[in-house]
Scaffold this active site. Sequence first.
Site, PDB file in Angstrom:
ATOM      1  N   ASP A 105       0.853  -1.191   0.000  1.00  0.00           N
ATOM      2  CA  ASP A 105       0.000   0.000   0.000  1.00  0.00           C
ATOM      3  C   ASP A 105       0.890   1.243   0.000  1.00  0.00           C
ATOM      4  OD1 ASP A 105       0.967   0.150   2.568  1.00  0.00           O
ATOM      5  OD2 ASP A 105      -0.936  -0.333   3.526  1.00  0.00           O
TER       6      ASP A 105
ATOM      7  N   GLN B 151     -11.699   7.162  -4.142  1.00  0.00           N
ATOM      8  CA  GLN B 151     -12.212   7.647  -2.864  1.00  0.00           C
ATOM      9  C   GLN B 151     -13.608   8.249  -3.085  1.00  0.00           C
ATOM     10  OE1 GLN B 151     -11.187   7.196   0.119  1.00  0.00           O
ATOM     11  NE2 GLN B 151      -9.074   6.492  -0.130  1.00  0.00           N
TER      12      GLN B 151
ATOM     13  N   ASP C 280      -7.891  -7.654   0.867  1.00  0.00           N
ATOM     14  CA  ASP C 280      -6.876  -7.862   1.901  1.00  0.00           C
ATOM     15  C   ASP C 280      -7.459  -7.431   3.229  1.00  0.00           C
ATOM     16  OD1 ASP C 280      -5.271  -5.318   3.222  1.00  0.00           O
ATOM     17  OD2 ASP C 280      -6.355  -4.796   1.388  1.00  0.00           O
TER      18      ASP C 280
END
Length: 371
Positions: free
Chosen positions: A91, A187, A264
Amino acid sequence: MSFDFEVVAQDGRARAGILHTPHGDIPTPVFAPVGTCGTVKAVPPRDLRALDIHLILANTYHLYLRPGDELVRDMGGLRRFMNWNGPILTDSGGFQVFSLSEINEIDDDGVTFRSHLDGSMKRLDPAISMTIQQHLGADIIMAFDQCPPPDDRAEVSAAVERSHRWLRQCREAHPDDGEQALFGIVQGGVFPDLREKSARFVSDMDLKGIAIGGLAVGETKAEMAATLDHTLPCLPDSRPRYLMGVGEPDDLVEGILRGVDIFDCVIPTRLARHGAAFTHDGRINLRNARFKRDEAPIDTHLDNYASQFSRAYLRHLVVAKELLAYYLLSLHNIDFLARHVENMRRAIIDGNLNQYAGQFLSRFMRRNSTP
């Protein structure tokens, strides 16, 4: 070998695919255990390979602070450093900057923050994040973005604009060289128009994959599902879709039904450290006295090393705070999620995903208990 994604079967909006990477093929949908500091907590790479785990995640923020990305680079990259020969995803470090730092100062170019380890001042911006991830040598790397609280529209709107600007800078700092696949991050909080706007912007950047961030951060499950319903139809079918930080068994079902390919989450090892385990009949807390004389394995549907031990013995380990408990329960929980996703992939190929999902959720949710 360049990165390539192919869809091999579809069932409704769900799809089974293969993500080809320089260090191995990743069958999708896939669940990736989290190895925050270059290790999946309590589980060695040997056992992850035995469980047929295809992808693990490591954290840019933590490895940047300790032991340092340049040291990892000098040791041959993260794959050699941790003795893992499969694909790795890192990330960007953005989420940790905003969630872990007691003091951070954001500007249009990046974030200055105080390390949670020693209090020293550090800086992360798109170029620095790209450099760190290049040093770590992951197959899949993430664009630097801002992850705001999901329900403050003004803050979310500003974060979307900033994340889009930073994505352009990440692309400039990391051109497509075939060695690392850069994913952009959508987002937009729980606001449909902002999610659609961000999804279309990221899609137009022509990246190797697209992640959906800013979920599982406090919104309800209904809000998460609705957000995915607004977001996923805006994403191109030709690229893998990654839902960040999501790993509850029922959430995996809902994500895959809507077309998510990669997941994840820290939850399998985090639950293990609290004495909890996933089963097909819901989550169980092995601290509970009802397991004191229970001779059954955690879950008769699985066949891993932890399956050789009784619930009674595992409860003893948990209560005694023996380290073996963390290993065995982590191993079991990772295997549970990996097999759950593998079963859904097979159901997609066979054309009966809705049947599998209905049967799984009916059993898992009916008897699900919290630790």
